[in-house]
Design an enzyme around this catalytic site. Sequence first.
Site, short mmCIF file in Angstrom:
data_model
loop_
_atom_site.label_atom_id
_atom_site.label_comp_id
_atom_site.label_asym_id
_atom_site.label_seq_id
_atom_site.Cartn_x
_atom_site.Cartn_y
_atom_site.Cartn_z
N GLU A 269 62.46 -74.14 38.01
CA GLU A 269 61.64 -72.69 38.67
C GLU A 269 60.33 -73.00 37.63
OE1 GLU A 269 64.06 -68.78 39.04
OE2 GLU A 269 63.01 -68.94 36.96
N HIS A 290 82.05 -91.77 37.48
CA HIS A 290 83.05 -91.97 38.41
C HIS A 290 82.79 -91.08 39.57
CE1 HIS A 290 85.51 -93.87 35.13
NE2 HIS A 290 84.88 -92.88 34.33
N LYS A 401 64.52 -62.69 48.41
CA LYS A 401 64.71 -61.37 47.93
C LYS A 401 64.50 -60.35 48.84
CE LYS A 401 64.28 -62.71 42.96
NZ LYS A 401 63.94 -62.30 41.67
O1 F6P Z 1 66.13 -60.88 34.64
P1 F6P Z 1 66.12 -60.60 35.85
O2 F6P Z 1 64.92 -59.94 35.97
O3 F6P Z 1 67.19 -59.78 36.27
O4 F6P Z 1 66.03 -61.87 36.66
C1 F6P Z 1 66.86 -63.09 36.69
C2 F6P Z 1 66.47 -64.28 37.21
O5 F6P Z 1 66.02 -63.99 38.30
C3 F6P Z 1 64.56 -64.85 38.67
O6 F6P Z 1 63.45 -63.79 38.72
C4 F6P Z 1 64.52 -65.73 39.94
O7 F6P Z 1 64.81 -64.70 41.02
C5 F6P Z 1 64.70 -65.57 37.40
O8 F6P Z 1 63.30 -66.25 36.98
C6 F6P Z 1 65.20 -64.85 36.13
O9 F6P Z 1 65.67 -65.57 35.44
#
Ligand code: F6P
Length: 428
Positions: A269, A290, A401
């Site tokens: 990331e 393995h 998302k």
């Molecule tokens: O802590 P949050 O805002 O729930 O996000 C969880 C995770 O989702 C992300 O934003 C990626 O979608 C990560 O960078 C982060 O660690």
Amino acid sequence: MYVDLGNALGTRPGLDRDTLDRLDERVADAHGTIAAGREAEEHGYAALNLPETTDADAIRSAVSRFENPAAVLTVGIGGSALGAATVANALDSEVDAYFLDNVDPEWVTRKLDALPLDRTVVNVVSRSGTTAETLSNFLVVRDAMESAGVDWTDRTFVTTGEEGNLRELANKHDLPALDVPDGVPGRFSALSTVGLACAAIQGHDLDALLQGGADAMDSLSGSLYDSPGYAYGAVSYALARRGAGVNAMMPYAESLETFAEWFAQLWAESLGKDGVGQTPARALGATDQHSQLQLYRAGPNDKLVTLVRPREYEDRAIPETDLDGLSYLGGKSLGELLDAEFEATEASLKAAAVPNVRIELERVDERNLGELLYAMEAATVLYGELDNVSTFTQPAVEWGKKAARGLLGGGDFEEADAVQDKETLVVE
Ligand SMILES: O=P(O)(O)OC[C@H]1O[C@](O)(CO)[C@@H](O)[C@@H]1O
């Protein structure tokens, strides 16, 4: 903790000691940028100050109301779960730790059915306070507690930002809460309230975890030869520039398996940007000798293999045996076998000109874990500087998302329309 770069040199044209010395000049510049960013508590760089800025007493007192829990259930995803899970799965505790960091309904149900809900602390963690998986899982957990006649407001703890649904929920129900630190992306938050609330509930030594981080922090200087973290970041970068597009993180300890998962988010990331980056692969020694080693040695030579092991551990003897061909093992220990496997695999990769780096800890305990986590964070920040990418953002995750939210009627997103336009060529 030390990092041994020996088996990385000479595996790629031009990757020798002179190259590292020249690269070290760029490390000095990058360190200058990092130090200035830390000084100014800039977004991202502030994460490298956590050993100094994290208030362990505040975390301990915030969770002190939960007396003798049988279990802690952390509801969070990505950086809001992996740091805590790395510590929880590496160390023993009287308090069992569970993590809901996915929304697979059958898996969630099995986990909840196995939990003594009336003696479980629910640790809900979300930096944004809006992550769909985390909020959905929390609603499911709350419902399960209510159905079991358990007062969830008595058993729930929240770590989140100043705004967001989770903060509203905490305020509405007067839930005990900790703030996520400013300027610290989730994947860099293991040594903060985000990663340490669960550790505190489990009774782990927060001061030792932070001291380990501080020891690694103190090693940061303008040279890769002073800091195991910078050394690892610099050589990984140099190898990626020379075709090692994959980094197989292979700890030789079951207790460090989740560390490889945590590293995968940190590396992917942070560094996967603008068409560059090094793909993390999770492996486990000796098990994956393995399964994956064949590819590592005889497949495309596009990998760095990172081998991690503790020097000290509680060993177990292998009984004497008169079974043919096995007597050489009798009287030895499992630890001796694992160490031999580690060194043999390291040498086998070198023999196949596959670059590999050794990372050794004294043992798997709080201080060494803190040092390892911090060193890998420093490695990531340095690599990002050398590769000139914006290490502390993750814009590419937003598309999916929006699409998922749109599909569920949570708003009008063109991304959701694109899902409908999927090409199909079904074979069944
Ligand atoms: O802590 P949050 O805002 O729930 O996000 C969880 C995770 O989702 C992300 O934003 C990626 O979608 C990560 O960078 C982060 O660690």
